[in-house]
Design a protein around this motif. Sequence first.
Motif, PDB file in Angstrom:
ATOM      1  N   GLY A  71       2.923   6.931  18.277  1.00 21.43           N
ATOM      2  CA  GLY A  71       1.612   6.223  19.089  1.00 21.43           C
ATOM      3  C   GLY A  71       0.822   7.115  19.624  1.00 21.43           C
ATOM      4  N   TRP A  72      -0.750   7.001  19.339  1.00 17.18           N
ATOM      5  CA  TRP A  72      -1.719   7.577  20.037  1.00 17.18           C
ATOM      6  C   TRP A  72      -2.684   6.960  20.441  1.00 17.18           C
ATOM      7  CZ3 TRP A  72      -6.657   7.269  18.135  1.00 17.18           C
ATOM      8  CH2 TRP A  72      -6.066   6.567  16.605  1.00 17.18           C
ATOM      9  N   ARG A  73      -3.373   8.024  21.300  1.00 19.28           N
ATOM     10  CA  ARG A  73      -4.559   7.694  22.495  1.00 19.28           C
ATOM     11  C   ARG A  73      -5.295   8.730  22.874  1.00 19.28           C
ATOM     12  NH1 ARG A  73      -5.203   7.435  27.621  1.00 19.28           N
ATOM     13  NH2 ARG A  73      -7.133   5.822  28.248  1.00 19.28           N
ATOM     14  N   VAL A  74      -6.650   8.189  22.023  1.00 24.29           N
ATOM     15  CA  VAL A  74      -7.672   9.382  22.462  1.00 24.29           C
ATOM     16  C   VAL A  74      -9.403   7.984  23.661  1.00 24.29           C
ATOM     17  CG1 VAL A  74      -9.538  10.038  21.754  1.00 24.29           C
ATOM     18  CG2 VAL A  74      -7.732  10.299  20.051  1.00 24.29           C
ATOM     19  N   ALA A  75      -8.650   8.840  24.536  1.00 23.67           N
ATOM     20  CA  ALA A  75      -9.849   8.419  25.291  1.00 23.67           C
ATOM     21  C   ALA A  75     -11.417   9.278  25.632  1.00 23.67           C
ATOM     22  CB  ALA A  75      -9.571   7.673  26.816  1.00 23.67           C
ATOM     23  N   ALA A  76     -11.948   8.426  26.144  1.00 24.46           N
ATOM     24  CA  ALA A  76     -13.299   9.531  26.433  1.00 24.46           C
ATOM     25  C   ALA A  76     -14.418   8.936  27.733  1.00 24.46           C
ATOM     26  CB  ALA A  76     -14.517   9.861  25.618  1.00 24.46           C
ATOM     27  N   GLU A  77     -14.938   9.735  28.060  1.00 16.43           N
ATOM     28  CA  GLU A  77     -15.977   8.850  28.808  1.00 16.43           C
ATOM     29  C   GLU A  77     -16.809   9.769  28.028  1.00 16.43           C
ATOM     30  OE1 GLU A  77     -15.571  10.258  33.617  1.00 16.43           O
ATOM     31  OE2 GLU A  77     -13.996   8.829  33.431  1.00 16.43           O
ATOM     32  N   LEU A  78     -17.932   9.003  27.473  1.00 11.86           N
ATOM     33  CA  LEU A  78     -18.734   8.985  27.024  1.00 11.86           C
ATOM     34  C   LEU A  78     -20.428   8.996  27.680  1.00 11.86           C
ATOM     35  CD1 LEU A  78     -19.981  10.206  23.743  1.00 11.86           C
ATOM     36  CD2 LEU A  78     -20.673   7.806  23.388  1.00 11.86           C
ATOM     37  N   ARG A  79     -21.356  10.230  27.545  1.00  5.50           N
ATOM     38  CA  ARG A  79     -22.901   9.860  28.647  1.00  5.50           C
ATOM     39  C   ARG A  79     -23.973   9.716  27.269  1.00  5.50           C
ATOM     40  NH1 ARG A  79     -24.689   8.842  33.589  1.00  5.50           N
ATOM     41  NH2 ARG A  79     -26.263   9.339  33.901  1.00  5.50           N
ATOM     42  N   SER A  80     -24.480   8.222  27.163  1.00  9.02           N
ATOM     43  CA  SER A  80     -25.124   7.881  25.968  1.00  9.02           C
ATOM     44  C   SER A  80     -26.690   7.537  26.800  1.00  9.02           C
ATOM     45  CB  SER A  80     -24.383   6.675  25.414  1.00  9.02           C
ATOM     46  OG  SER A  80     -25.162   6.861  24.098  1.00  9.02           O
ATOM     47  N   LEU A  81     -27.587   8.360  26.341  1.00 11.68           N
ATOM     48  CA  LEU A  81     -29.059   7.880  26.945  1.00 11.68           C
ATOM     49  C   LEU A  81     -28.672   7.350  28.385  1.00 11.68           C
ATOM     50  CD1 LEU A  81     -30.097   5.659  23.098  1.00 11.68           C
ATOM     51  CD2 LEU A  81     -30.282   8.563  23.947  1.00 11.68           C
ATOM     52  N   GLY A  82     -27.834   8.094  29.390  1.00 11.87           N
ATOM     53  CA  GLY A  82     -28.101   7.797  30.518  1.00 11.87           C
ATOM     54  C   GLY A  82     -27.370   6.493  31.166  1.00 11.87           C
ATOM     55  N   GLN A  83     -26.469   6.393  30.193  1.00 13.84           N
ATOM     56  CA  GLN A  83     -25.525   5.205  30.674  1.00 13.84           C
ATOM     57  C   GLN A  83     -24.278   6.042  29.850  1.00 13.84           C
ATOM     58  OE1 GLN A  83     -26.027   1.880  28.409  1.00 13.84           O
ATOM     59  NE2 GLN A  83     -26.705   0.974  30.019  1.00 13.84           N
ATOM     60  N   THR A  84     -23.464   5.580  30.963  1.00 16.22           N
ATOM     61  CA  THR A  84     -21.469   6.045  30.538  1.00 16.22           C
ATOM     62  C   THR A  84     -20.859   4.995  30.470  1.00 16.22           C
ATOM     63  OG1 THR A  84     -21.734   8.524  32.833  1.00 16.22           O
ATOM     64  CG2 THR A  84     -19.643   7.074  31.761  1.00 16.22           C
ATOM     65  N   HIS A  85     -20.246   5.264  29.200  1.00 16.71           N
ATOM     66  CA  HIS A  85     -19.631   4.382  28.674  1.00 16.71           C
ATOM     67  C   HIS A  85     -17.796   4.713  28.785  1.00 16.71           C
ATOM     68  CE1 HIS A  85     -22.530   1.909  27.085  1.00 16.71           C
ATOM     69  NE2 HIS A  85     -23.270   2.950  26.827  1.00 16.71           N
ATOM     70  N   GLU A  86     -17.364   3.980  28.488  1.00 12.69           N
ATOM     71  CA  GLU A  86     -15.738   4.413  28.848  1.00 12.69           C
ATOM     72  C   GLU A  86     -14.820   3.319  27.263  1.00 12.69           C
ATOM     73  OE1 GLU A  86     -13.149   3.130  31.811  1.00 12.69           O
ATOM     74  OE2 GLU A  86     -14.093   4.364  33.372  1.00 12.69           O
ATOM     75  N   ILE A  87     -14.324   4.390  26.357  1.00 10.01           N
ATOM     76  CA  ILE A  87     -14.039   5.060  25.377  1.00 10.01           C
ATOM     77  C   ILE A  87     -12.478   4.401  24.999  1.00 10.01           C
ATOM     78  CG2 ILE A  87     -14.067   4.846  23.001  1.00 10.01           C
ATOM     79  CD1 ILE A  87     -17.218   5.630  23.406  1.00 10.01           C
ATOM     80  N   GLU A  88     -12.435   3.802  24.450  1.00 13.48           N
ATOM     81  CA  GLU A  88     -10.382   4.212  24.755  1.00 13.48           C
ATOM     82  C   GLU A  88     -10.332   3.587  23.053  1.00 13.48           C
ATOM     83  OE1 GLU A  88      -7.075   3.020  26.791  1.00 13.48           O
ATOM     84  OE2 GLU A  88      -6.731   1.918  25.388  1.00 13.48           O
ATOM     85  N   THR A  89      -9.889   4.121  21.697  1.00 11.40           N
ATOM     86  CA  THR A  89      -8.767   4.173  20.686  1.00 11.40           C
ATOM     87  C   THR A  89      -7.746   5.095  20.617  1.00 11.40           C
ATOM     88  OG1 THR A  89      -9.434   3.990  17.970  1.00 11.40           O
ATOM     89  CG2 THR A  89     -10.009   6.255  19.533  1.00 11.40           C
TER      90      THR A  89
END
Length: 369
Positions: A71-89
């Motif tokens: 299996g596989w995993r991609v994770a990112a800390e995304l800065r979007s319009l001043g907010q930080t989101h943790e994304i995992e797929t």
Amino acid sequence: MGGLFIEELTLSHFRSHRAARLELDGRPVAIFGPNGAGKTNILEAVSMLSPGRGLRRAGPDEIARKPEALGWRVAAELRSLGQTHEIETRAEVGQSRSVKIDGKAAAQVALGRIARIVWLIPAMDRLWIEGAEGRRRFLDRMVMSFEPRHAEAVLAYEKAMRERNRLLKDMVRDAHWYGALEAQMAREGAAIMRMRLDALDRLAAAQEGAKTSFPIATLSLRASDDGPLPDTEEELLTAFESNRQRDLHAGRTLIGPHRADLDGTYAAKGVSAAQCSTGEQKALLISLILANGRALSEDFGAAPIFLLDEVAAHLDADRRAALYDEITALGAQAFMTGTGPELFAELGSRAAHFEVSDIDGASVVKEIE
């Protein structure tokens, strides 16, 4: 800092990457290395942070690194319009792709609400001379960047159409069986066409008056068979009903948004994109991607993340410098690949530079200071 960019990207068993981690700061990202080293795989991983099947349209099991098949995993800390989101797929073996945003399970369409990602890859170079399906997909990706709900409308339309096609193949003639399906197709189809036409208007406005070294492309929609292309709910409903007999003979739906084709013209020359040189066709595509970025900067409040695979190899030094200038002027984080560092010399310290190499069958990513 506002804007839209990835601060940290982590890949696990994704294509050729057993493990990779990139720390970023919002600048463009220049990725170089020999062919087959795994550069494009990084771009594909970023594309999985948006709705859909990514820039290669691959199934989950195709993406998992071989031979482990864990299996596989991609994770990112995304800065979007001043907010930080943790994304995992991620996708486990034999399972569909799952998404988490800030630790909570989410639908893929939710990714489009916090991140806008657009791409240009070598497979698109033949866009203007191949089939309508590729051009329709290219347009719909741009439409989705403006309106993430476009994906839901397309899925709903296609689901109802599949059910209608099943009735057609079974030669069902009773009109009552078709009514509800055609009403749903007309409703969703009208929304699809409205969003497509609105996107074309936004792209036209973003190209008009822009200071750019790339040619303006005039875009329009037509039916792929040069027949009628109804675009309102009433017109679509009438078309489905009146075309039913013809559809019965074909065993499928022959009219509707799924038959749309995208026409492009090199505006300054008045020449169809299909008749332009290879270099001109590439320049038109870059122009549209940049226009998409300018329009999104106004609509979304930040430029999208660009994924530009091998884009520099087909440009002379002046055009290459012009492309980099436009990207940095937009304040966009663009992931760009090329075989050598010289292709990104014009960027200098305006970009983060990474080298990708293959060591013992696995991709290794190293930042170059």
